[in-house]
Design a protein around this motif. Structure first.
Motif, mmCIF file in Angstrom:
data_model
loop_
_atom_site.group_PDB
_atom_site.id
_atom_site.type_symbol
_atom_site.label_atom_id
_atom_site.label_comp_id
_atom_site.label_asym_id
_atom_site.label_seq_id
_atom_site.Cartn_x
_atom_site.Cartn_y
_atom_site.Cartn_z
ATOM 1 N N PRO A 1 58.831 7.570 -14.455
ATOM 2 C CA PRO A 1 58.113 7.509 -13.175
ATOM 3 C C PRO A 1 56.590 7.545 -13.347
ATOM 4 O O PRO A 1 55.860 6.962 -12.547
ATOM 5 N N ASP A 2 56.114 8.214 -14.397
ATOM 6 C CA ASP A 2 54.671 8.253 -14.646
ATOM 7 C C ASP A 2 54.144 6.922 -15.177
ATOM 8 O O ASP A 2 52.988 6.582 -14.937
ATOM 9 N N GLN A 3 54.991 6.210 -15.927
ATOM 10 C CA GLN A 3 54.606 4.917 -16.492
ATOM 11 C C GLN A 3 55.757 3.923 -16.349
ATOM 12 O O GLN A 3 56.420 3.568 -17.331
ATOM 13 N N PRO A 4 55.972 3.459 -15.100
ATOM 14 C CA PRO A 4 57.059 2.500 -14.897
ATOM 15 C C PRO A 4 56.743 1.165 -15.556
ATOM 16 O O PRO A 4 55.586 0.748 -15.604
ATOM 17 N N ARG A 5 57.775 0.526 -16.086
ATOM 18 C CA ARG A 5 57.606 -0.772 -16.747
ATOM 19 C C ARG A 5 57.937 -1.938 -15.822
ATOM 20 O O ARG A 5 57.537 -3.066 -16.091
ATOM 21 N N TRP A 6 58.692 -1.657 -14.773
ATOM 22 C CA TRP A 6 59.234 -2.730 -13.952
ATOM 23 C C TRP A 6 58.803 -2.587 -12.504
ATOM 24 O O TRP A 6 59.074 -1.575 -11.862
ATOM 25 N N HIS A 7 58.136 -3.618 -12.013
ATOM 26 C CA HIS A 7 57.717 -3.681 -10.619
ATOM 27 C C HIS A 7 58.371 -4.896 -9.975
ATOM 28 O O HIS A 7 58.733 -5.852 -10.654
ATOM 29 N N THR A 8 58.478 -4.857 -8.671
ATOM 30 C CA THR A 8 59.143 -5.938 -7.961
ATOM 31 C C THR A 8 58.520 -6.109 -6.587
ATOM 32 O O THR A 8 57.401 -5.652 -6.343
ATOM 33 N N VAL A 9 59.238 -6.766 -5.689
ATOM 34 C CA VAL A 9 58.781 -7.001 -4.327
ATOM 35 C C VAL A 9 59.941 -6.748 -3.368
ATOM 36 O O VAL A 9 61.106 -6.714 -3.778
ATOM 37 N N THR A 10 59.606 -6.599 -2.103
ATOM 38 C CA THR A 10 60.605 -6.618 -1.041
ATOM 39 C C THR A 10 60.464 -7.952 -0.337
ATOM 40 O O THR A 10 59.344 -8.377 -0.017
ATOM 41 N N VAL A 11 61.589 -8.620 -0.142
ATOM 42 C CA VAL A 11 61.583 -9.922 0.509
ATOM 43 C C VAL A 11 62.158 -9.804 1.915
ATOM 44 O O VAL A 11 62.975 -8.917 2.190
ATOM 45 N N GLY A 12 61.707 -10.706 2.779
ATOM 46 C CA GLY A 12 62.216 -10.767 4.141
ATOM 47 C C GLY A 12 62.783 -12.148 4.422
ATOM 48 O O GLY A 12 62.238 -13.161 3.975
ATOM 49 N N TYR A 13 63.850 -12.186 5.166
ATOM 50 C CA TYR A 13 64.541 -13.426 5.497
ATOM 51 C C TYR A 13 63.693 -14.270 6.445
ATOM 52 O O TYR A 13 63.134 -13.755 7.416
ATOM 53 N N ILE A 14 63.598 -15.570 6.166
ATOM 54 C CA ILE A 14 62.986 -16.519 7.093
ATOM 55 C C ILE A 14 64.043 -17.475 7.628
ATOM 56 O O ILE A 14 64.239 -17.573 8.831
ATOM 57 N N GLU A 15 64.718 -18.197 6.717
ATOM 58 C CA GLU A 15 65.728 -19.147 7.194
ATOM 59 C C GLU A 15 66.698 -19.543 6.092
ATOM 60 O O GLU A 15 66.378 -19.481 4.905
ATOM 61 N N THR A 16 67.867 -19.972 6.535
ATOM 62 C CA THR A 16 68.851 -20.618 5.670
ATOM 63 C C THR A 16 68.768 -22.105 5.977
ATOM 64 O O THR A 16 68.776 -22.499 7.147
ATOM 65 N N PHE A 17 68.647 -22.920 4.959
ATOM 66 C CA PHE A 17 68.567 -24.363 5.169
ATOM 67 C C PHE A 17 69.933 -24.888 5.623
ATOM 68 O O PHE A 17 70.966 -24.455 5.099
ATOM 69 N N ALA A 18 69.919 -25.817 6.564
ATOM 70 C CA ALA A 18 71.166 -26.394 7.090
ATOM 71 C C ALA A 18 71.987 -27.008 5.965
ATOM 72 O O ALA A 18 73.210 -26.880 5.926
ATOM 73 N N THR A 19 71.304 -27.667 5.050
ATOM 74 C CA THR A 19 71.941 -28.230 3.862
ATOM 75 C C THR A 19 71.133 -27.785 2.655
ATOM 76 O O THR A 19 69.911 -27.957 2.632
ATOM 77 N N ASP B 1 73.585 -12.563 2.635
ATOM 78 C CA ASP B 1 73.328 -11.117 2.569
ATOM 79 C C ASP B 1 71.924 -10.806 3.079
ATOM 80 O O ASP B 1 71.721 -9.847 3.829
ATOM 81 N N LEU B 2 70.951 -11.618 2.658
ATOM 82 C CA LEU B 2 69.578 -11.392 3.111
ATOM 83 C C LEU B 2 69.454 -11.638 4.612
ATOM 84 O O LEU B 2 68.763 -10.887 5.305
ATOM 85 N N GLU B 3 70.144 -12.650 5.123
ATOM 86 C CA GLU B 3 70.113 -12.894 6.573
ATOM 87 C C GLU B 3 70.650 -11.670 7.316
ATOM 88 O O GLU B 3 70.089 -11.238 8.323
ATOM 89 N N ARG B 4 71.725 -11.085 6.817
ATOM 90 C CA ARG B 4 72.320 -9.896 7.431
ATOM 91 C C ARG B 4 71.387 -8.690 7.327
ATOM 92 O O ARG B 4 71.161 -7.975 8.293
ATOM 93 N N ASP B 5 70.811 -8.481 6.123
ATOM 94 C CA ASP B 5 70.005 -7.281 5.874
ATOM 95 C C ASP B 5 68.575 -7.403 6.387
ATOM 96 O O ASP B 5 67.905 -6.386 6.546
ATOM 97 N N ARG B 6 68.084 -8.642 6.546
ATOM 98 C CA ARG B 6 66.732 -8.965 6.998
ATOM 99 C C ARG B 6 65.662 -8.740 5.939
ATOM 100 O O ARG B 6 64.766 -9.531 5.787
ATOM 101 N N THR B 7 65.695 -7.619 5.221
ATOM 102 C CA THR B 7 64.786 -7.371 4.096
ATOM 103 C C THR B 7 65.587 -6.771 2.951
ATOM 104 O O THR B 7 66.622 -6.133 3.175
#
Length: 152
Positions: free
Chosen positions: A89-107, A17-23
């Motif tokens: 929204p004034d005091q959010p409790r949960w923060h996260t990140v956006t990830v970007g695809y680099i590679e899928t391991f062959a195995t 899914d990440l490979e397809r979406d890229r981020t």
């Protein structure tokens, strides 16, 4: 640059899914320790993509943190399974990140292989009873994992 390991169930969101979406926004983390690790991440950090709750579980690819300290929007959506009524929204409790695809391991590198190679002090994912979905990986250990991923 730091290294991390981030778990996801492949039938929910997998490396393909990440490979397809890229981020992708890494949303829905509702554990305080995992959230604290997410807020420690910096743009450019690398993360191993770990498929959990599958046969066999293990590391299947590599991604990069492309956006840090993002407010997780799912906490405000009352219809969403990750809604948090104590968050605003004034005091959010949960923060996260956006990830970007680099590679899928062959195995993929299975949990059993990780257990054979690393101690529970070296790599948290091999600790008995560890259920964290986000955890740090020391650079020397990350280099060993990258070497394992390139092995035939």
């Amino acid at each position: 640059m730091a290294y991390w390991l981030m778990k996801s169930e492949p039938d929910v969101y997998g490396i393909a899914d990440l490979e397809r979406d890229r981020t992708e926004l890494w949303d829905g983390v509702r554990n305080y320790q995992a959230r604290n690790f997410l807020t420690s991440m910096k743009v450019g950090d690398k993360a191993f993509f770990y498929h959990s709750n599958t046969k066999p579980p293990g590391i299947v690819g590599l991604m990069e943190i492309v956006e840090a300290n993002v407010v997780d929007p799912t906490q405000f959506d009352a219809a969403h399974k990750y809604y948090d009524p104590k968050s605003s929204p004034d005091q959010p409790r949960w923060h996260t990140v956006t990830v970007g695809y680099i590679e899928t391991f062959a195995t993929g590198i299975t949990l059993d292989q990780l257990k054979e190679t690393f101690t529970s002090e070296e790599l948290w994912v091999v600790r008995r009873g560890n259920r964290l979905s986000v955890m740090p990986v020391e650079p020397a250990i990350a280099e060993k994992i990258l070497t394992m991923a390139k092995a035939p």
